[in-house]
Each structure stands twice: as structure tokens, then as C-alpha cells.
Design an enzyme around this catalytic site. Structure first.
Site, PDB file in Angstrom:
ATOM      1  N   HIS A 116       0.834  -1.198   0.000  1.00 53.49           N
ATOM      2  CA  HIS A 116       0.000   0.000   0.000  1.00 53.49           C
ATOM      3  C   HIS A 116       0.872   1.254   0.000  1.00 53.49           C
ATOM      4  O   HIS A 116       2.097   1.180   0.152  1.00 53.49           O
ATOM      5  CB  HIS A 116      -0.910   0.011   1.235  1.00 53.49           C
ATOM      6  CG  HIS A 116      -0.160  -0.258   2.513  1.00 53.49           C
ATOM      7  ND1 HIS A 116      -0.095  -1.514   3.091  1.00 53.49           N
ATOM      8  CD2 HIS A 116       0.582   0.548   3.315  1.00 53.49           C
ATOM      9  CE1 HIS A 116       0.632  -1.463   4.196  1.00 53.49           C
ATOM     10  NE2 HIS A 116       1.060  -0.205   4.344  1.00 53.49           N
ATOM     11  N   ARG A 211      13.146  -5.936   4.167  1.00 54.06           N
ATOM     12  CA  ARG A 211      12.086  -6.621   4.903  1.00 54.06           C
ATOM     13  C   ARG A 211      10.798  -6.221   4.189  1.00 54.06           C
ATOM     14  O   ARG A 211      10.417  -5.056   4.157  1.00 54.06           O
ATOM     15  CB  ARG A 211      12.100  -6.195   6.360  1.00 54.06           C
ATOM     16  CG  ARG A 211      11.012  -6.808   7.227  1.00 54.06           C
ATOM     17  CD  ARG A 211       9.858  -5.853   7.339  1.00 54.06           C
ATOM     18  NE  ARG A 211       8.942  -6.172   8.435  1.00 54.06           N
ATOM     19  CZ  ARG A 211       7.825  -5.513   8.626  1.00 54.06           C
ATOM     20  NH1 ARG A 211       7.474  -4.523   7.833  1.00 54.06           N
ATOM     21  NH2 ARG A 211       7.035  -5.831   9.616  1.00 54.06           N
ATOM     22  N   ASP A 213       7.105  -5.803   3.642  1.00 55.98           N
ATOM     23  CA  ASP A 213       5.991  -5.602   4.556  1.00 55.98           C
ATOM     24  C   ASP A 213       4.690  -6.164   3.983  1.00 55.98           C
ATOM     25  O   ASP A 213       4.360  -5.962   2.816  1.00 55.98           O
ATOM     26  CB  ASP A 213       5.827  -4.093   4.802  1.00 55.98           C
ATOM     27  CG  ASP A 213       4.735  -3.766   5.785  1.00 55.98           C
ATOM     28  OD1 ASP A 213       4.859  -4.162   6.947  1.00 55.98           O
ATOM     29  OD2 ASP A 213       3.752  -3.121   5.375  1.00 55.98           O
ATOM     30  N   TYR A 217      -1.004  -9.993   1.232  1.00 53.69           N
ATOM     31  CA  TYR A 217      -2.233  -9.317   0.835  1.00 53.69           C
ATOM     32  C   TYR A 217      -2.152  -8.609  -0.519  1.00 53.69           C
ATOM     33  O   TYR A 217      -3.000  -7.778  -0.843  1.00 53.69           O
ATOM     34  CB  TYR A 217      -2.610  -8.279   1.912  1.00 53.69           C
ATOM     35  CG  TYR A 217      -2.430  -8.781   3.316  1.00 53.69           C
ATOM     36  CD1 TYR A 217      -3.246  -9.786   3.823  1.00 53.69           C
ATOM     37  CD2 TYR A 217      -1.419  -8.278   4.132  1.00 53.69           C
ATOM     38  CE1 TYR A 217      -3.073 -10.276   5.114  1.00 53.69           C
ATOM     39  CE2 TYR A 217      -1.244  -8.746   5.432  1.00 53.69           C
ATOM     40  CZ  TYR A 217      -2.071  -9.742   5.908  1.00 53.69           C
ATOM     41  OH  TYR A 217      -1.896 -10.226   7.180  1.00 53.69           O
ATOM     42  N   GLU A 255       7.479 -10.499   5.713  1.00 53.16           N
ATOM     43  CA  GLU A 255       6.581 -10.368   6.848  1.00 53.16           C
ATOM     44  C   GLU A 255       5.254 -10.992   6.426  1.00 53.16           C
ATOM     45  O   GLU A 255       4.437 -10.362   5.760  1.00 53.16           O
ATOM     46  CB  GLU A 255       6.365  -8.915   7.245  1.00 53.16           C
ATOM     47  CG  GLU A 255       5.573  -8.794   8.538  1.00 53.16           C
ATOM     48  CD  GLU A 255       4.589  -7.635   8.563  1.00 53.16           C
ATOM     49  OE1 GLU A 255       4.133  -7.286   9.661  1.00 53.16           O
ATOM     50  OE2 GLU A 255       4.257  -7.097   7.502  1.00 53.16           O
ATOM     51  N   ASP A 321       5.863  -3.747  16.621  1.00 53.50           N
ATOM     52  CA  ASP A 321       4.414  -3.928  16.649  1.00 53.50           C
ATOM     53  C   ASP A 321       4.000  -4.616  17.942  1.00 53.50           C
ATOM     54  O   ASP A 321       4.823  -4.950  18.791  1.00 53.50           O
ATOM     55  CB  ASP A 321       3.958  -4.768  15.457  1.00 53.50           C
ATOM     56  CG  ASP A 321       3.971  -3.971  14.151  1.00 53.50           C
ATOM     57  OD1 ASP A 321       3.798  -2.734  14.205  1.00 53.50           O
ATOM     58  OD2 ASP A 321       4.156  -4.579  13.088  1.00 53.50           O
TER      59      ASP A 321
END
Length: 553
Positions: A116, A211, A213, A217, A255, A321
Site C-alpha cells: 500500500h 524486509r 511488509d 495481501y 513479513e 508492533d
């Protein structure tokens, strides 16, 4: 500088699959060190502390997002993939950081936010102008909210839908995270190429990988949960080919907060991700320690499939997180909340927003035991900044900010982080986690401190390739429930690791493999013989929450 880069490149050429032996350090630039007194940590501040990281034994830094951003999600809402947030410095500063890290044989990876952008990104601002705009198809749009109803909502505490209405476009846009983070449309070949160009830009600056992210999705399909889809894997293989061709020593760390069998797919046939976080291991380490029972660890390791020889798991105790509880049962989640987050302020989404030391009651022996598990179980470990000295959290700050407070370098009021009296976030002044009690300077003077214990564990791990490359096998012992006893083996080296999860001291008997040992095995830290041999069994006295790293060969 040119000569140093040549030396670095020659050294790295001799360490193929370097990430299997690596000790990673997750570093939040804003929180680490403020070099100019504006209250925000910055890149030049990180450069000033590279010697500290080298001394600790770190050989790869993972940087959280450093891009220009409105910071509605602490930088994961990227507004410009090709620059540095002005609070942090410039591209020139970043290049200097990479070069200076490389001089110290420290690699640098950074977040690549693939899924995103921010709604402030120029792509989205153009896309809002309507379907006729060339950038409109960079995002996922719909005239209704009825599509993809089988996809779960990830941020249940803030979002009630994966769709949000855009008043200018007069359409709904898709987002798996905050509504200020519209998802990119990976069915559009232009988006796929655009993100390859982003990767190339940073690789050309000398970075050692990414990394990646939120990668499960990337693609949406009706009638699915829109996670782990075959088309997602096709794109990630394309990204891997691109990275291999452009910067062969660089890595992709995924991730993917999924069950081990689903994460296994992200390695492909050794042609997709180089590394992947093993999310389900992490909560089970805390389950096992609180229950004083190895069963949760045993069950998740048994459920973990084999991975390609050129791949590696990444393990961690805590990160930026919440301690995610997505990959546990509802009953286990409720139990974890009761045990580790009794106050509602300690909870976040389906997780716990606390640091390592407070989770383990600030008990030195428990913290060290957790690190013993981290550094000896399969995978390459990640240390979260400040956990090497036992920093605390501030549950009264919003969102996840409570685990992202300034690094505590000394006992001064601003912890040596900044000369500014009002830094971006208050220093944690709650006793016993305040700078007067927890700081780097004091712990570096104390050979019995958590800093030195962590440093010694790192040093020992780096001298034994069985940890990064070796096989894993549970040992037969007299206390299989209370003691996590296992072998790590590689190319003739055989290590026996013992971790007492119990609050009681234990007389442990371990069956030794068929070949005969003539002397008790040496401890990897002291070199001294440990325990006694009786009829092919090793007898060791383990202290409460004690551990032993032993060499059988």
C-alpha cells in the site's frame, strides 16, 4: 571510501548465504539517537552509534520506514518511495550510513512497503481524479462494498471495513490496514514494474536487502480470503529474480503473519523469499515460559515444515508492533491476555503492546532465558533496539508508540538520546525502567549486566555455525516438560542446549547419543566441563530459569 567499499565487497563475496549466520538488530531511526538536537532521531545519529552496534556483535541492521510520510502509521504510510523523511536527513546521509556500516562489516536492510501507499502519495492523489486518470488503476476500486467479503479485517479496533469511500473519485477504495493506506493493485503490470524500480533505487544506493511488509495481501480474488494467493507468489518470484540479477548478495525477508505451512510457500523452491519471520513461534515462547511447559514450543516446531537449503527462518522475541496473537486459538489468546496484558491499555488489536522486560516481570533470569531460546532455536535472531538493556514500555502512549520510546544511552533526563527537552516521545521515566536504572552507559561498565550477557550470547552463537545452519532434534531427558533440551548439529559439530523453563532448580538427566563421551562436555561460554557422565547419560544441575550451551564434539 572507494577502497573501503572494495574491501567490503571482497569480504562479502566469501560469505554466501550470509543471512543464515546473521544477528539482526531492528532499529527505529526516530527513536535511536538525535544528532542535531531537534528531538527526532536521525540517520547521522545512527552513524554515531555504529561502533556500539559493532561492539554488541550485530552484523545486520533492519531499518523501519524512513520515507517521507504523514506518519499516520509511523512511516508505513509512504508518501514518496524515493526519498528520506526530512526529520531523518537526506539521501546523502543514508548513503553515508550504508558505507559506514559496511566498513564495520554490518549490512543494512530496510522496509519495502509493497502492499500500500499513503493516501497522500502522488499516485493516489492522481488516482482520485477518476477512472480516466492513468493512475486510477494503480489502486483497487469498486462502486460497492460487497466485493471480497471473505477477507478478514486486520485492524479490528479501528476499522469496520476493508473499503472506504473517496469523495473525489466517487468510488470505494480497498485497504487491508488503515483507511489512510490504500492498497496497490498488483493486477496492474505498471504497479509491478513501479515497485521493482523502487527496489532498484535503494539497491543502487548499496542497501543489502529488504524486509518486505505485509506481503500476503498483494492480490485480491473473489471467493477467497485474499491472502497467500498464487498470483501473489508469482509476483514475489518476479521480485526475487529481479533482486538476484541486480544485487545477488541482497536478501528479501518476508513479513507474513501466517501459520508455518502457509509461510513455507513464501520460500518457493528457494526462488522466492530468502527469509521469513516465524511469527507463531514467538507467542508460544511466552506461553511456554509462563506455563513452565515446553509443549507449546514442541507443537509449533513439529508443525513447521522443512524449508529449502538456501532459505532461513527469522526469529524474534519482540519488535515494533504488538506481540501478535493472530496465530493462536481464541482460548490461547484469552489466556495470553490474562497472563501478560491484564490491563486493557496493554492490548492492541489481537495482541499485546509491551516490551520484553515488562512482559517477563523485569526478571533478569527470565529475560536471559528468553534470549537463550531466541539465540539457539532454528533461525536467525532479531534483537529489538533497547531489549539488549531491558528497556520498558509506556502503555499510556497511543497505538504502538509505547514500545517505540527513545533509546536510553545514559542516566541523564533525556537518556542521552537528545539535547532537546521535548523529544518526539517522552523518555520512559517509570521506575524501574527509567534511565537512572536502565541505560547503555552503566551496563557497559557492568560485566554481569543484561548488555554483556546478550553480547556474550551473540559472540558464542557467531562462532558455531550449527546455530544458523544446523539440524534440530529434541533430546531425551528426565524432564521433557520443564526443560527445553535439544541438539543443534552441523558438519560434525554437535551442541546440546538446555533451557529450564521452571522456577525450580532441576536435576536433569539427558541421554547422550550412542557414541561414547569420555569427559563431561564443555560449556560454550566458559570452556569448563559441565555435569557428570553416568552410564551414557549426562547429569546436569540446572538452576531456576537456568540454561546451558554444551559442546558434545
Amino acid at each position: 571510501m572507494f577502497a573501503n567499499n572494495i574491501a567490503y565487497n571482497l569480504t562479502m563475496q566469501k560469505t554466501p548465504l550470509w543471512y543464515k549466520d546473521a544477528i539482526f538488530y531492528e532499529l527505529y531511526i526516530r527513536a535511536f539517537n538525535d544528532s542535531d538536537g531537534d528531538g527526532h532521531g536521525d540517520i547521522r545519529g545512527v552513524i554515531e552509534k555504529l561502533d556500539y552496534l559493532q561492539d554488541l556483535g550485530i552484523n545486520c541492521i533492519w531499518l523501519l520506514p524512513m520515507f517521507p510520510s504523514p506518519l499516520k502509521d509511523d512511516g508505513y504510510d509512504v508518501a514518496d518511495f524515493y526519498n528520506i523523511h526530512p526529520d531523518y536527513g537526506t539521501l546523502h546521509d543514508f548513503k553515508e550510513l550504508v558505507d559506514e556500516a559496511h566498513k564495520r562489516s554490518i549490512r543494512v536492510i530496510a522496509d519495502l512497503v509493497l502492499n500500500h501507499t499513503s493516501d497522500q502519495h502522488p499516485w493516489f492523489q492522481e488516482a482520485r481524479k477518476g477512472p480516466d486518470n492513468p493512475k486510477h488503476d494503480f489502486y483497487v476500486w469498486s462502486d460497492t462494498q460487497e466485493k471480497y467479503q471473505d477477507a478478514r479485517i486486520i485492524f479490528l479496533d479501528t476499522e469496520d471495513s476493508n473499503w472506504s469511500w473517496d469523495e473525489e473519485a466517487k468510488r470505494y477504495f480497498w485497504h487491508r490496514f488503515y483507511s489512510s493506506q490504500p492498497d496497490l493493485n498488483y493486477d496492474n503490470p505498471e504497479v509491478q514494474e513501479a515497485m521493482l524500480h523502487v527496489a532498484k533505487f535503494w539497491l543502487d544506493l548499496g542497501i543489502d536487502g529488504f524486509r518486505c511488509d505485509a506481503i500476503p495481501y498483494l492480490i485480491e480474488r473473489e471467493g477467497t480470503n485474499c491472502e497467500n494467493l498464487p498470483e501473489t507468489h508469482l509476483y514475489l518470484k518476479k521480485l526475487r529474480r529481479f533482486v538476484d540479477e541486480h544485487a545477488a548478495d541482497s536478501i528479501l525477508l518476508s513479513e507474513a503473519n501466517q501459520w508455518p505451512e502457509d509461510v513455507r510457500e513464501y520460500f518457493g523452491d528457494g526462488d522466492e523469499m530468502h527469509m521469513a519471520f516465524h511469527f507463531p513461534v514467538m507467542p508460544r515462547l511466552f506461553m511456554a515460559m509462563r506455563k513452565e511447559d515446553t509443549t507449546p514450543i514442541r507443537e509449533i516446531i513439529e508443525r513447521t515444515p522443512e524449508i529449502p537449503q538456501n532459505a532461513q527462518w527469522c526469529t524474534f522475541l519482540r519488535n515494533h508492533d504488538e506481540l501478535t496473537l493472530e496465530m493462536v486459538t481464541e482460548e490461547e489468546r484469552q489466556w495470553m491476555w490474562e497472563q501478560y496484558a491484564p490491563e486493557p491499555r496493554m492490548r492492541q488489536n489481537l495482541g499485546i503492546r509491551r516490551r520484553l522486560a515488562p512482559l517477563l516481570d523485569n526478571d533478569f533470569n527470565k529475560i536471559v532465558l528468553a534470549n537463550s531460546l531466541l539465540f539457539t532455536l532454528p533461525g536467525s535472531p532479531i534483537v529489538y533496539y533497547g531489549d539488549e538493556i531491558g528497556m520498558g514500555d509506556n502503555i499510556w502512549l497511543k497505538d504502538r508508540d509505547g514500545v517505540r520510546t527513545p533509546m536510553q544511552w545514559n542516566a541523564s533526563p533525556q537518556a542521552g538520546f537528545s539535547s532537546n527537552a521535548e523529544p518526539y516521545s517522552p523518555v520512559n521515566n517509570e521506575v524501574p525502567y527509567d534511565p537512572a536504572h536502565v541505560n547503555v552507559e552503566d551496563q557497559m561498565r557492568d560485566l554481569a549486566s543484561l548488555y554483556y550477557v546478550t553480547k556474550n550470547m551473540i559472540a558464542v552463537r557467531k562462532t558455531h555455525r550449527a546455530f544458523g545452519w544446523g539440524t534440530f532434534e529434541w533430546a531425551n531427558s528426565s524432564h521433557p516438560t520443564q526443560v527445553a533440551a535439544y541438539y543443534r548439529r552441523h558438519e560434525g559439530e554437535e551442541l546440546l542446549i538446555l533451557n529450564n523453563l521452571s522456577g525450580e532448580s532441576i536435576d536433569l538427566w539427558v541421554e547422550i547419543p550412542e557414541r561414547q563421551l569420555f569427559f563431561p562436555p564443555p560449556n560454550l561460554f566458559t570452556g569448563r566441563a559441565t555435569g557428570e557422565l553416568v552410564d551414557g547419560r549426562l547429569h546436569v544441575k540446572l538452576a531456576s530459569h537456568g540454561y546451558e550451551w554444551l559442546k558434545l564434539t
